[in-house]
Scaffold this motif. Structure first.
Motif, PDB file in Angstrom:
ATOM      1  N   GLY A  16      -3.831  -3.129  -4.938  1.00  0.00           N
ATOM      2  CA  GLY A  16      -2.380  -3.016  -4.841  1.00  0.00           C
ATOM      3  C   GLY A  16      -1.754  -4.129  -4.038  1.00  0.00           C
ATOM      4  O   GLY A  16      -0.664  -3.954  -3.479  1.00  0.00           O
ATOM      5  N   TYR A  19       2.022  -4.999  -4.392  1.00  0.00           N
ATOM      6  CA  TYR A  19       2.996  -4.159  -3.695  1.00  0.00           C
ATOM      7  C   TYR A  19       3.258  -4.699  -2.291  1.00  0.00           C
ATOM      8  O   TYR A  19       4.407  -4.784  -1.853  1.00  0.00           O
ATOM      9  CB  TYR A  19       2.483  -2.716  -3.576  1.00  0.00           C
ATOM     10  CG  TYR A  19       2.297  -1.993  -4.883  1.00  0.00           C
ATOM     11  CD1 TYR A  19       3.380  -1.693  -5.708  1.00  0.00           C
ATOM     12  CD2 TYR A  19       1.040  -1.583  -5.296  1.00  0.00           C
ATOM     13  CE1 TYR A  19       3.215  -1.013  -6.895  1.00  0.00           C
ATOM     14  CE2 TYR A  19       0.859  -0.899  -6.492  1.00  0.00           C
ATOM     15  CZ  TYR A  19       1.945  -0.619  -7.287  1.00  0.00           C
ATOM     16  OH  TYR A  19       1.769   0.043  -8.468  1.00  0.00           O
ATOM     17  N   CYS A 101       0.536  -0.487   3.312  1.00  0.00           N
ATOM     18  CA  CYS A 101       0.692  -0.710   1.874  1.00  0.00           C
ATOM     19  C   CYS A 101      -0.137  -1.906   1.428  1.00  0.00           C
ATOM     20  O   CYS A 101       0.152  -3.031   1.847  1.00  0.00           O
ATOM     21  CB  CYS A 101       2.165  -0.934   1.539  1.00  0.00           C
ATOM     22  SG  CYS A 101       2.503  -1.350  -0.195  1.00  0.00           S
ATOM     23  N   ALA A 164       1.175   4.941  -4.781  1.00  0.00           N
ATOM     24  CA  ALA A 164       1.695   3.856  -5.624  1.00  0.00           C
ATOM     25  C   ALA A 164       1.668   4.305  -7.077  1.00  0.00           C
ATOM     26  O   ALA A 164       0.812   3.911  -7.865  1.00  0.00           O
ATOM     27  CB  ALA A 164       0.863   2.592  -5.423  1.00  0.00           C
ATOM     28  N   VAL A 179       5.802  -2.802 -10.164  1.00  0.00           N
ATOM     29  CA  VAL A 179       5.663  -3.075  -8.731  1.00  0.00           C
ATOM     30  C   VAL A 179       6.984  -2.798  -8.015  1.00  0.00           C
ATOM     31  O   VAL A 179       7.019  -2.145  -6.964  1.00  0.00           O
ATOM     32  CB  VAL A 179       5.206  -4.533  -8.499  1.00  0.00           C
ATOM     33  CG1 VAL A 179       5.290  -4.898  -7.018  1.00  0.00           C
ATOM     34  CG2 VAL A 179       3.793  -4.741  -9.019  1.00  0.00           C
ATOM     35  N   VAL A 182       7.905   0.900  -7.105  1.00  0.00           N
ATOM     36  CA  VAL A 182       7.277   1.438  -5.897  1.00  0.00           C
ATOM     37  C   VAL A 182       7.898   0.831  -4.647  1.00  0.00           C
ATOM     38  O   VAL A 182       8.223   1.537  -3.682  1.00  0.00           O
ATOM     39  CB  VAL A 182       5.754   1.189  -5.932  1.00  0.00           C
ATOM     40  CG1 VAL A 182       5.112   1.589  -4.602  1.00  0.00           C
ATOM     41  CG2 VAL A 182       5.119   1.957  -7.081  1.00  0.00           C
ATOM     42  N   VAL A 183       8.089  -0.480  -4.661  1.00  0.00           N
ATOM     43  CA  VAL A 183       8.648  -1.154  -3.491  1.00  0.00           C
ATOM     44  C   VAL A 183      10.075  -0.682  -3.225  1.00  0.00           C
ATOM     45  O   VAL A 183      10.481  -0.498  -2.070  1.00  0.00           O
ATOM     46  CB  VAL A 183       8.597  -2.684  -3.678  1.00  0.00           C
ATOM     47  CG1 VAL A 183       9.341  -3.396  -2.555  1.00  0.00           C
ATOM     48  CG2 VAL A 183       7.143  -3.150  -3.715  1.00  0.00           C
TER      49      VAL A 183
END
Length: 208
Positions: A16, A19, A101, A164, A179, A182-183
């Motif tokens: 990930g 992210y 993260c 995520a 991406v 999620v962010v």
């Protein structure tokens, strides 16, 4: 140099890396000072997923990230795993907000039991004990009962568990769109304005 707020961003060895990098980019844009903690496993993942070789020494890593994201001097500070005199190691100096993260299940477990064997674990422990905001972004599947028990324990302690898991109602057209979903949710929880995507029920294109 005046920054709007300070946030700790820990990057651990789960898959990930995109992210974490996108989140760091947008925290810099939002005029946050970011204290970055990168585990050894995270550096392997960054090299594997993003073909990035993060310098080993914290000061060199900070300079590299500052140049990459065109940040202000001191806007990105990087601390090694044994820098116990760094601000994030003490409740009197640590930022009240921290994001892990991606968050590996090993880090999740260590935080859940208060291990504090390295700076990432200690920083998370500090945020919990100071009643700050701790966001954990695991990226793992399937989840074992042990993983779920640790997540429940941390949730009961006040942490926010944010897997995520991108949604699809915004009709993503690229991996970057996934991406950003999620962010964007992470930024929402941090109370940072984001224009990555329109919220549910609202019309209008987001600005990226």
């Amino acid at each position: 140099m005046a920054f709007d707020r300070q946030i700790t961003l820990a990057i651990t060895g789960a898959s990930g890396a995109p992210y974490a990098l996108r989140l760091l980019e947008l925290l810099v844009r939002a005029n946050c000072q970011v204290f970055v903690l990168i585990s050894s496993a995270a550096k392997v993942v960054l090299a594997t997923e993003e073909n990035l070789q993060i310098p080993a020494k914290p000061d060199a890593a900070a300079a590299w990230l500052i140049e990459r994201y065109q940040a202000q001097p001191e806007q990105i500070r990087v601390f090694g795993k044994d820098e116990w005199f760094s601000p994030v190691a003490s409740g009197s100096a640590a930022p009240k907000q921290m994001v892990v993260c991606p968050c590996s299940t090993g880090t999740l477990s260590a935080i859940a039991v208060g291990a504090s064997d390295n700076l990432i674990e200690r920083a998370a422990d500090v945020v919990l004990k100071e009643r700050g905001q701790l966001l954990l972004v695991p990226r793992e599947m399937p989840l074992s009962s042990l993983h779920l028990e640790n997540m429940l324990k941390l949730s009961n302690l006040g942490a926010t568990i944010m897997p995520a898991s991108p949604g699809f109602y915004h009709q993503p057209q690229s991996i970057q769109d996934l991406v950003d979903f999620v962010v964007a949710r992470i930024l929402d929880h941090l109370g940072i304005d984001q224009q990555l995507m329109a919220r549910w029920g609202y019309q209008g294109a987001a600005s990226k």
